[in-house]
Design a protein around this motif. Sequence first.
Motif, PDB file in Angstrom:
ATOM      1  N   ILE A 197       1.223  -1.175  -0.044  1.00 55.39           N
ATOM      2  CA  ILE A 197      -0.188   0.361  -0.140  1.00 55.39           C
ATOM      3  C   ILE A 197       0.649   1.242   0.145  1.00 55.39           C
ATOM      4  O   ILE A 197       2.287   1.044   0.237  1.00 55.39           O
ATOM      5  CB  ILE A 197      -0.645   0.271   1.154  1.00 55.39           C
ATOM      6  CG1 ILE A 197      -1.435  -1.647   1.635  1.00 55.39           C
ATOM      7  CG2 ILE A 197      -1.764   1.682   1.080  1.00 55.39           C
ATOM      8  CD1 ILE A 197      -2.346  -1.004   2.561  1.00 55.39           C
ATOM      9  N   ASP A 198       0.451   2.342  -0.773  1.00 56.34           N
ATOM     10  CA  ASP A 198       1.254   3.859  -0.528  1.00 56.34           C
ATOM     11  C   ASP A 198       0.381   4.505  -0.216  1.00 56.34           C
ATOM     12  O   ASP A 198      -0.792   4.327   0.061  1.00 56.34           O
ATOM     13  CB  ASP A 198       1.300   4.700  -2.340  1.00 56.34           C
ATOM     14  CG  ASP A 198       2.514   3.029  -2.506  1.00 56.34           C
ATOM     15  OD1 ASP A 198       3.258   2.630  -1.815  1.00 56.34           O
ATOM     16  OD2 ASP A 198       2.631   3.401  -4.037  1.00 56.34           O
ATOM     17  N   PHE A 199       1.022   5.839   1.072  1.00 59.84           N
ATOM     18  CA  PHE A 199       0.252   6.445   1.377  1.00 59.84           C
ATOM     19  C   PHE A 199       1.052   7.951   1.252  1.00 59.84           C
ATOM     20  O   PHE A 199       2.151   7.824   1.421  1.00 59.84           O
ATOM     21  CB  PHE A 199      -0.077   6.596   3.240  1.00 59.84           C
ATOM     22  CG  PHE A 199      -0.258   4.549   3.775  1.00 59.84           C
ATOM     23  CD1 PHE A 199      -1.313   4.939   4.169  1.00 59.84           C
ATOM     24  CD2 PHE A 199       0.250   3.744   3.759  1.00 59.84           C
ATOM     25  CE1 PHE A 199      -2.957   3.741   4.557  1.00 59.84           C
ATOM     26  CE2 PHE A 199      -0.062   2.648   3.658  1.00 59.84           C
ATOM     27  CZ  PHE A 199      -1.473   3.024   4.692  1.00 59.84           C
ATOM     28  N   PHE A 200       0.428   8.623   0.801  1.00 61.90           N
ATOM     29  CA  PHE A 200       0.627  10.174   0.697  1.00 61.90           C
ATOM     30  C   PHE A 200       0.541  10.917   1.157  1.00 61.90           C
ATOM     31  O   PHE A 200      -1.245  11.121   1.860  1.00 61.90           O
ATOM     32  CB  PHE A 200       0.367  10.526  -1.006  1.00 61.90           C
ATOM     33  CG  PHE A 200       0.673   9.880  -1.647  1.00 61.90           C
ATOM     34  CD1 PHE A 200       1.746   9.620  -2.616  1.00 61.90           C
ATOM     35  CD2 PHE A 200       0.137   7.986  -2.610  1.00 61.90           C
ATOM     36  CE1 PHE A 200       1.918   8.336  -3.247  1.00 61.90           C
ATOM     37  CE2 PHE A 200       0.189   7.666  -3.308  1.00 61.90           C
ATOM     38  CZ  PHE A 200       0.888   7.835  -4.223  1.00 61.90           C
ATOM     39  N   PHE A 201       1.459  11.403   1.508  1.00 63.94           N
ATOM     40  CA  PHE A 201       1.452  12.750   3.400  1.00 63.94           C
ATOM     41  C   PHE A 201       1.210  14.250   2.077  1.00 63.94           C
ATOM     42  O   PHE A 201       2.258  14.648   1.613  1.00 63.94           O
ATOM     43  CB  PHE A 201       1.455  12.416   3.959  1.00 63.94           C
ATOM     44  CG  PHE A 201       1.732  11.491   4.324  1.00 63.94           C
ATOM     45  CD1 PHE A 201       0.604  11.451   5.371  1.00 63.94           C
ATOM     46  CD2 PHE A 201       2.711  10.192   3.676  1.00 63.94           C
ATOM     47  CE1 PHE A 201      -0.065  10.192   6.084  1.00 63.94           C
ATOM     48  CE2 PHE A 201       2.353   8.894   4.804  1.00 63.94           C
ATOM     49  CZ  PHE A 201       1.048   9.027   6.083  1.00 63.94           C
ATOM     50  N   ASN A 202       0.998  15.966   2.714  1.00 68.66           N
ATOM     51  CA  ASN A 202       1.489  16.923   2.234  1.00 68.66           C
ATOM     52  C   ASN A 202       2.361  17.794   2.901  1.00 68.66           C
ATOM     53  O   ASN A 202       2.581  18.216   3.392  1.00 68.66           O
ATOM     54  CB  ASN A 202      -0.152  17.641   2.230  1.00 68.66           C
ATOM     55  CG  ASN A 202      -0.799  17.797   2.700  1.00 68.66           C
ATOM     56  OD1 ASN A 202      -0.609  17.310   4.260  1.00 68.66           O
ATOM     57  ND2 ASN A 202      -1.715  18.735   3.140  1.00 68.66           N
ATOM     58  N   GLY A 207       4.942  12.117   6.858  1.00 66.77           N
ATOM     59  CA  GLY A 207       4.757  10.647   6.901  1.00 66.77           C
ATOM     60  C   GLY A 207       6.402   9.595   7.763  1.00 66.77           C
ATOM     61  O   GLY A 207       6.059   8.895   7.667  1.00 66.77           O
ATOM     62  N   VAL A 208       7.216  10.984   8.464  1.00 68.60           N
ATOM     63  CA  VAL A 208       8.454  10.471   9.255  1.00 68.60           C
ATOM     64  C   VAL A 208       7.254   9.716  10.582  1.00 68.60           C
ATOM     65  O   VAL A 208       7.967   8.435  11.057  1.00 68.60           O
ATOM     66  CB  VAL A 208       9.005  11.718  10.353  1.00 68.60           C
ATOM     67  CG1 VAL A 208       9.603  11.044  11.311  1.00 68.60           C
ATOM     68  CG2 VAL A 208       9.792  11.464   8.413  1.00 68.60           C
ATOM     69  N   LYS A 209       5.988   9.975  11.022  1.00 68.30           N
ATOM     70  CA  LYS A 209       5.088  10.075  12.039  1.00 68.30           C
ATOM     71  C   LYS A 209       4.935   8.912  11.909  1.00 68.30           C
ATOM     72  O   LYS A 209       4.822   7.086  12.683  1.00 68.30           O
ATOM     73  CB  LYS A 209       4.634  10.848  12.104  1.00 68.30           C
ATOM     74  CG  LYS A 209       3.195  10.874  13.479  1.00 68.30           C
ATOM     75  CD  LYS A 209       2.348  11.477  14.116  1.00 68.30           C
ATOM     76  CE  LYS A 209       1.359  11.421  15.497  1.00 68.30           C
ATOM     77  NZ  LYS A 209       0.760  12.564  15.189  1.00 68.30           N
ATOM     78  N   PHE A 210       4.643   8.098  10.424  1.00 65.74           N
ATOM     79  CA  PHE A 210       3.774   6.790   9.825  1.00 65.74           C
ATOM     80  C   PHE A 210       4.530   5.753  10.343  1.00 65.74           C
ATOM     81  O   PHE A 210       4.103   5.252  10.274  1.00 65.74           O
ATOM     82  CB  PHE A 210       2.845   7.422   8.687  1.00 65.74           C
ATOM     83  CG  PHE A 210       2.262   6.248   8.386  1.00 65.74           C
ATOM     84  CD1 PHE A 210       0.481   6.201   8.165  1.00 65.74           C
ATOM     85  CD2 PHE A 210       2.872   5.070   7.170  1.00 65.74           C
ATOM     86  CE1 PHE A 210       0.184   5.085   8.020  1.00 65.74           C
ATOM     87  CE2 PHE A 210       1.797   4.273   6.440  1.00 65.74           C
ATOM     88  CZ  PHE A 210       0.898   3.611   7.419  1.00 65.74           C
ATOM     89  N   VAL A 211       5.724   6.226   9.935  1.00 63.33           N
ATOM     90  CA  VAL A 211       7.061   5.120   9.505  1.00 63.33           C
ATOM     91  C   VAL A 211       6.658   4.502  11.038  1.00 63.33           C
ATOM     92  O   VAL A 211       7.449   3.755  10.868  1.00 63.33           O
ATOM     93  CB  VAL A 211       7.646   5.853   8.927  1.00 63.33           C
ATOM     94  CG1 VAL A 211       8.868   5.262   8.369  1.00 63.33           C
ATOM     95  CG2 VAL A 211       7.539   6.023   7.585  1.00 63.33           C
TER      96      VAL A 211
END
Length: 516
Positions: A197-202, A207-211
């Motif tokens: 799955i690919d997640f895209f953030f602005n 993104g760092v928090k999701f990782v």
Amino acid sequence: MAQDAGMFTVAQTIGSVLCCKCGILMLPNTANMCAKCLRSEVDITEGLQKHVIIHHCAECDTYLQPPRTWIKAQLESKELLTFCVKRLKNLNKVRLVHAEFIWTEPHSKRIKVKLRVQKEVLSGAILEQAFTVEYVVQDQMCESCMRVQANPDQWIAAVQLRQHVSHRRTFFYLEQLILKHDAAKHAIRIKQMDQGIDFFFNNRSHGVKFVDFVGNVAPIKSRNDKQLVSHDRKSNNYNYKYTFSVEICPICREDLICLPPKVAIGLGNFGPLVICHKVSNSIALLDPFTLRQSFLNADQYWGLPFKALLSSRQLVEYIVLDIEVVSSEINVGGLKYVLADAQVARVSDFGKNDTIFNIRTHLGHLLNPGDNALGYDLYGANNNDIELDKYKSLVIPDVILVKKSYEEKRQRKRGKPRSWKLKSLDMEVDDTVRGRGNEEKMNTEYEQFLRDLEENPDLRFNLSLYRNKEYEPSEMASVTDGGDLPSIPLDELLADLELSDEDDDEDEEEEDGMRE
């Protein structure tokens, strides 16, 4: 005490005076005026704002806190009330006593707040007065929503989750964890790919928090890269796009593993043939012949990676002919196991041959003669594993049972709805995933994931399951389905709240009845 001693005491009385304006009796104060006359003479709300304009982003339901901060708040919430009070100027000249909302139509673009303030006037007299502030809500998109609306592909950070296995069971479980913890709330787009799955953030920080979140629930390794999009030489500003590549370890629950010699020795001569019975931020391994347990964290696994000898898609169904318990019940990682000697035969061999296997299993507390079980057929399997070839003197068992099978009993409930359901992420599907074959495979794997949740309470412990409103239990169904079929008790299910106008009206009527 004076009365007990028989002493004479004079009763204290508070005198009253006439108001110098209207002449009514009142308690004395420094101004010698009643409250009504004080309000007519002095207005403590003079200079305070009565009309304020606030900006609201309808896309993400946030309010602008000047100069550039956007605050998320629901209507008539504490957060919105705090935001409205802070928007008032010169409020520090008075003392705020109370603040509350006055109900307005949600679509009226008006928010009314009733404030009660106090101030010292006329040589120490304290006057309290209430007034209403009207907030006019004007629609204005925040910067992130404007960027998304202008170009949905204009992302700043992308997180690519991948797991190189032949099924998607890990992503089904990870999806439910993301929904429970609302880890993808900042994602502007989610796309389902072939092996992940690919997640895209602005925002890069999102993104760092999701990782970090994924690293807390699964053993992963990650790397990141950035690409220059544009830069301004005069102001020395650079715009980058950041990509985070996250790989989840290919070891899944119920996989049969042959540990490399170095790993087995490092774990205290553990194994080498073991079963993975749980995966979180570490891998929990179980020796089915000795009931020993060991753990591998992400650093240990990726330091010397290995693959599964056989996966859950290669499970074979057996029937238990006889079983004899050889040890007492042992608690391993919160789960109970019992060693037993069993005689089993493949279900597919019935009517063809009389092949019977004498094996040792850790499922002695679950299996009885006549039960079905799923296991790995090492007798007929063609194993080309490098790690297995390193053990020259290893005696490979014919069968290793993994779990009890309820397939025969599930045939009776096929097509009937469950009493519970799961939520899912709003994902786009990549063109490489589309196709009738892939869709049927995914539906089969999702059905197997739902069965695993019913059979394993430890697996559904960290997930949110909701009641299915379409489910209608019947007495005949409970009799014909059998009582041994695992199911989820109702006390573990959450109510999926969907409030409507009718429900709101009923709640208001009940509240009115309580007041009466």
